[in-house]
Design an enzyme around this catalytic site. Sequence first.
Site, PDB file in Angstrom:
ATOM      1  N   SER A  33       0.843  -1.191   0.000  1.00 45.82           N
ATOM      2  CA  SER A  33       0.000   0.000   0.000  1.00 45.82           C
ATOM      3  C   SER A  33       0.884   1.249   0.000  1.00 45.82           C
ATOM      4  O   SER A  33       1.698   1.399  -0.913  1.00 45.82           O
ATOM      5  CB  SER A  33      -0.970  -0.055   1.188  1.00 45.82           C
ATOM      6  OG  SER A  33      -2.055   0.834   1.001  1.00 45.82           O
ATOM      7  N   MET A  34       0.790   2.135   0.971  1.00 43.92           N
ATOM      8  CA  MET A  34       1.680   3.287   0.990  1.00 43.92           C
ATOM      9  C   MET A  34       3.132   2.862   0.836  1.00 43.92           C
ATOM     10  O   MET A  34       3.939   3.553   0.195  1.00 43.92           O
ATOM     11  CB  MET A  34       1.514   4.076   2.280  1.00 43.92           C
ATOM     12  CG  MET A  34       2.432   5.293   2.382  1.00 43.92           C
ATOM     13  SD  MET A  34       2.531   6.045   4.038  1.00 43.92           S
ATOM     14  CE  MET A  34       3.708   4.926   4.832  1.00 43.92           C
TER      15      MET A  34
END
Length: 252
Positions: free
Chosen positions: A94-95
Amino acid sequence: MSSRVFSRWVTCPSPNPGAAMRLFCLPFAGGGASTYRLWPAALPSWLEVCPVQLPGREERYGEPAYTSVIGLSRAVARELAPYLDKPFALFGHSMGALLAFETARALRQAGARAPAALLASAYPAPQDAVARTPIHQLPDAAFIEEMRKMEGTPEAVLANAELMAFMLPVLRADFQACDTYVFAAEPPLDLPLAVYGGAEDREVDRAALEAWRETTRGAFSLHLLPGGHFFVQTHRDLLLADIAERLAALPV
């Protein structure tokens, strides 16, 4: 063998000085190095797993979290520099996928050793990341509801007002970093890129993952695994089996 800390930034749950390769792991928004504490036992002994501990979480809770992906990526690249004495790969979920990508670019800008591979999980291609609806400035209740939709935080945690008050500052900082990220045009990376996604992920669809192909001149592969956005937790064994096979095939 007990864990050790290379630095405030780079940790190692299962030290393995004889390993042929290091895998630096970058966390999702709000996550810490402990996210990857179970990985060493499920990966081959030739791979040393080194989770990166970002400011603002776990034992670094008292430090301010970064609110810029570019600023954070440059800091990570600097902190990794002493540990690039052997082949290494970058993994991010994700991030963390966006951060891993920008860290690879920061290493290139610094003239440092390049990753043997980049492994990006559950995030839209960087050039398309701005399409995500900003959430970091939402009121607490609406922000927490967005966390709930992502299905990566236990309901017991989301419902605990005291715990969420503790976690919200770093979560908001991380989402601000993502929400304000601006992709800068640079030549594509020159390395193998494996992208992972959840077949039932409502946050990141296949097209968003396919678009990562534009970011490298090297070999590109896309792998959809069962589960939603946090398949990295629910189907960890499948993910790690593929990572191990992929890294073992690298010509390093």
